[in-house]
Design an enzyme around this catalytic site. Structure first.
Site, PDB file in Angstrom:
ATOM      1  N   LYS A  49      22.773 -24.210   1.189  1.00 56.44           N
ATOM      2  CA  LYS A  49      22.459 -23.867   2.585  1.00 56.44           C
ATOM      3  C   LYS A  49      20.982 -24.045   2.924  1.00 56.44           C
ATOM      4  O   LYS A  49      20.634 -24.210   4.079  1.00 56.44           O
ATOM      5  CB  LYS A  49      22.898 -22.438   2.892  1.00 56.44           C
ATOM      6  CG  LYS A  49      24.334 -22.148   2.537  1.00 56.44           C
ATOM      7  CD  LYS A  49      25.315 -23.124   3.152  1.00 56.44           C
ATOM      8  CE  LYS A  49      26.704 -22.868   2.612  1.00 56.44           C
ATOM      9  NZ  LYS A  49      27.662 -23.906   2.975  1.00 56.44           N
ATOM     10  N   TYR A 257      41.234 -18.515  -1.547  1.00 54.24           N
ATOM     11  CA  TYR A 257      39.774 -18.394  -1.434  1.00 54.24           C
ATOM     12  C   TYR A 257      39.270 -17.114  -2.116  1.00 54.24           C
ATOM     13  O   TYR A 257      39.775 -16.023  -1.840  1.00 54.24           O
ATOM     14  CB  TYR A 257      39.369 -18.404   0.049  1.00 54.24           C
ATOM     15  CG  TYR A 257      37.884 -18.234   0.249  1.00 54.24           C
ATOM     16  CD1 TYR A 257      37.013 -19.302   0.079  1.00 54.24           C
ATOM     17  CD2 TYR A 257      37.347 -16.990   0.589  1.00 54.24           C
ATOM     18  CE1 TYR A 257      35.646 -19.143   0.235  1.00 54.24           C
ATOM     19  CE2 TYR A 257      35.981 -16.821   0.755  1.00 54.24           C
ATOM     20  CZ  TYR A 257      35.139 -17.907   0.570  1.00 54.24           C
ATOM     21  OH  TYR A 257      33.794 -17.745   0.729  1.00 54.24           O
ATOM     22  N   TYR A 283      32.785 -20.846  -5.544  1.00 58.76           N
ATOM     23  CA  TYR A 283      32.663 -22.278  -5.242  1.00 58.76           C
ATOM     24  C   TYR A 283      32.441 -23.122  -6.506  1.00 58.76           C
ATOM     25  O   TYR A 283      33.298 -23.906  -6.900  1.00 58.76           O
ATOM     26  CB  TYR A 283      31.504 -22.505  -4.263  1.00 58.76           C
ATOM     27  CG  TYR A 283      31.701 -21.823  -2.927  1.00 58.76           C
ATOM     28  CD1 TYR A 283      32.374 -22.467  -1.893  1.00 58.76           C
ATOM     29  CD2 TYR A 283      31.228 -20.545  -2.693  1.00 58.76           C
ATOM     30  CE1 TYR A 283      32.569 -21.850  -0.674  1.00 58.76           C
ATOM     31  CE2 TYR A 283      31.420 -19.908  -1.474  1.00 58.76           C
ATOM     32  CZ  TYR A 283      32.088 -20.567  -0.465  1.00 58.76           C
ATOM     33  OH  TYR A 283      32.286 -19.964   0.734  1.00 58.76           O
TER      34      TYR A 283
HETATM   35  C1  LIG Z   1      27.847 -21.985  -3.340  1.00 54.87           C
HETATM   36  C2  LIG Z   1      28.532 -22.840  -2.341  1.00 54.87           C
HETATM   37  N1  LIG Z   1      28.987 -24.040  -2.733  1.00 54.87           N
HETATM   38  C3  LIG Z   1      29.625 -24.869  -1.888  1.00 54.87           C
HETATM   39  C4  LIG Z   1      29.843 -24.513  -0.577  1.00 54.87           C
HETATM   40  C5  LIG Z   1      30.582 -25.469   0.301  1.00 54.87           C
HETATM   41  O1  LIG Z   1      29.710 -26.185   1.122  1.00 54.87           O
HETATM   42  P1  LIG Z   1      30.240 -26.765   2.489  1.00 54.87           P
HETATM   43  O2  LIG Z   1      30.610 -25.583   3.332  1.00 54.87           O
HETATM   44  O3  LIG Z   1      29.120 -27.555   3.020  1.00 54.87           O
HETATM   45  O4  LIG Z   1      31.455 -27.573   2.197  1.00 54.87           O
HETATM   46  C6  LIG Z   1      29.382 -23.268  -0.102  1.00 54.87           C
HETATM   47  C7  LIG Z   1      29.622 -22.878   1.286  1.00 54.87           C
HETATM   48  O5  LIG Z   1      29.544 -21.759   1.677  1.00 54.87           O
HETATM   49  C8  LIG Z   1      28.711 -22.420  -1.014  1.00 54.87           C
HETATM   50  O6  LIG Z   1      28.247 -21.222  -0.633  1.00 54.87           O
END
Ligand SMILES: Cc1ncc(COP(=O)(O)O)c(C=O)c1O
Length: 325
Positions: A49, A257, A283
Site C-alpha cells: 500500500k 478470506y 495474503y
Molecule cells: C499484504 C497484502 N498483500 C496483498 C494485497 C492485495 O493487493 P491488491 O488489493 O492490490 O490486490 C493486500 C491488500 O490488501 C495486502 O494487504
C-alpha cells in the site's frame, strides 16, 4: 511509450531489496526462487500500500483535501498504511472497518489506533453507507475528505505498481537475472493491474500470476484487466494488450478470506525457518502456500526462475496467533 506519471509524495523506502531465496529453492528442489521485499517499503511496517499511497496522497493534497477516508477488513493492512500516510502528510484519517469492534485491540487494529485514525465499525450496515455518512460529518465540520477505495485500487493506486515494475526491471538487469514468473497475493487487483501495465511499458515478458485471496479467478481477472486498461489510459499509454497478461489462480481460497489453514501455516513457517522472512496470515501466507503447492505439482521446470513479490501484512500476525501455532 512513456507513462505520463502524476505527482507523487515520497514516503516509500525504494528500491526495495531483491533477494535470492537460496535455502527455500534448495528445500523445494524446483525453480530458482527470488523475493521482492515490498514488506520493507517503510511507513508503518511496510507493504504494497505504501507505493499506492504515494500517488493517492499526492492526489488528495492536489485537490486541497485535509482528511483521508478508507475502508477494509478489521485487520486491513491498507487501512493501517493509510492511517500512517495521513499522519506523515499531516492529514486526518477515518477508517471504516467491516463488522463489529473486536474484544481485543491487536495487530493492525491496534496500530490504527496508535496512528490516530478515527475508526467506525460497519456492524450490520453497508460499507458505502458508513463512508458517505462519515464524509458528510466531516464536511459539516468544514473539512475536505478524500475517499480512497478498498485496497487503494483505483488508477492512482495502481500507478504505484507501474513504477514498481520499472524498479524491478532495473534490478533484474543489474543482477543479470531472468525471471519467468512473478507470483503474488491478489485481492482488489490494484497491484496486479499496475504490474501488467508496467510489464508492457518496461518489457517484462514473463508471466504475472496473481494467487487470488478471496475472489473467483474470472471475477478477479476481469476486475484487474479493467483497472489495468483504465490505468494505462490515465497514464496516456493508449491501447495495450493487457487483459491477456492478467493470470489468476484461485485454487487456494481454502475456507475463505482470512481463514487461516494448513496452507498458510506451512508456508509461513517454512519461509520463516529457512529464510528468516515473515509472511502474513491473510495474503502472502496464502500466496506462498499456493506457490509451494505449484512447485510440488511440477508447474515449473528446473532452471526456471520465479519471483515472489512480498506485499507485506506481517503486522496482522499477532491477531492470528491462535491459528498459527
Ligand atoms: C499484504 C497484502 N498483500 C496483498 C494485497 C492485495 O493487493 P491488491 O488489493 O492490490 O490486490 C493486500 C491488500 O490488501 C495486502 O494487504
Amino acid at each position: 511509450m512513456k507513462p505520463n506519471y502524476p505527482d507523487r509524495i515520497h514516503i516509500a523506502h525504494l528500491p526495495t531489496p531483491l533477494e535470492r531465496m537460496e535455502r527455500l529453492s534448495k528445500h523445494l528442489n524446483g525453480p530458482d526462487l527470488y523475493i521482492k521485499r515490498d514488506d520493507q517499503t517503510g511507513l508503518a511496517t511496510g507493504g504494497n500500500k505504501t507505493r499506492k499511497l504515494e500517488f493517492l496522497v499526492a492526489d488528495a493534497l492536489a485537490q486541497g483535501c485535509d482528511h483521508l477516508i478508507t475502508t477494509g477488513a478489521p485487520q486491513s493492512n491498507h487501512c493501517r498504511q493509510t492511517a500512517a500516510a495521513a499522519a506523515r502528510a499531516g492529514l486526518g484519517c477515518t477508517l471504516v472497518l467491516r463488522g463489529n469492534k473486536p474484544a481485543q485491540e491487536t495487530g493492525n487494529f491496534l496500530l490504527d489506533e496508535l496512528l490516530g485514525a478515527h475508526v467506525y465499525w460497519t456492524e450490520d450496515r453497508d460499507r458505502a453507507e458508513v463512508i458517505t455518512k462519515a464524509a458528510a460529518e466531516l464536511q459539516a465540520m468544514g473539512r475536505k475528505p478524500y475517499v480512497i477505495p478498498l485496497g487503494g485500487s483505483n488508477v492512482m493506486g495502481a500507478t504505484g505498481y507501474v513504477l514498481a515494475m520499472q524498479e524491478l526491471m532495473e534490478q533484474l538487469a543489474a543482477q543479470h537475472i531472468n525471471v519467468d514468473f512473478i507470483v503474488f497475493a491478489s485481492s482488489s487487483g490494484g497491484t496486479q493491474a499496475g504490474l501488467v501495465v508496467g510489464a508492457e511499458v518496461y518489457g517484462f515478458h514473463g508471466h504475472i500470476l496473481g494467487i487470488s485471496v478471496d475472489s473467483p479467478a474470472e471475477e478477479l481477472k476481469m476486475q484487474a484487466a479493467a483497472l489495468a486498461t483504465a490505468t494505462a489510459t490515465h497514464l496516456g499509454l493508449g491501447m495495450l494488450p493487457l487483459a491477456e497478461r492478467v493470470e489468476v489462480n484461485d485454487d487456494y481460497l481454502g475456507g475463505g478470506y482470512a481463514i487461516v489453514g494448513k496452507t498458510e501455516r506451512e508456508a509461513i513457517k517454512m519461509v520463516a525457518q529457512l529464510e528468516g522472512i515473515l509472511l502474513d496470515p491473510v495474503y502472502t501466507g496464502r500466496a506462498m502456500g499456493g506457490l509451494i503447492d505449484l512447485i510440488r505439482w511440477g508447474a515449473f521446470t528446473r532452471g526456471q526462475s520465479v519471483l515472489f513479490w512480498h506485499t507485506g501484512g506481517t503486522a496482522a500476525l499477532p491477531a492470528f496467533a491462535d491459528k498459527l501455532v
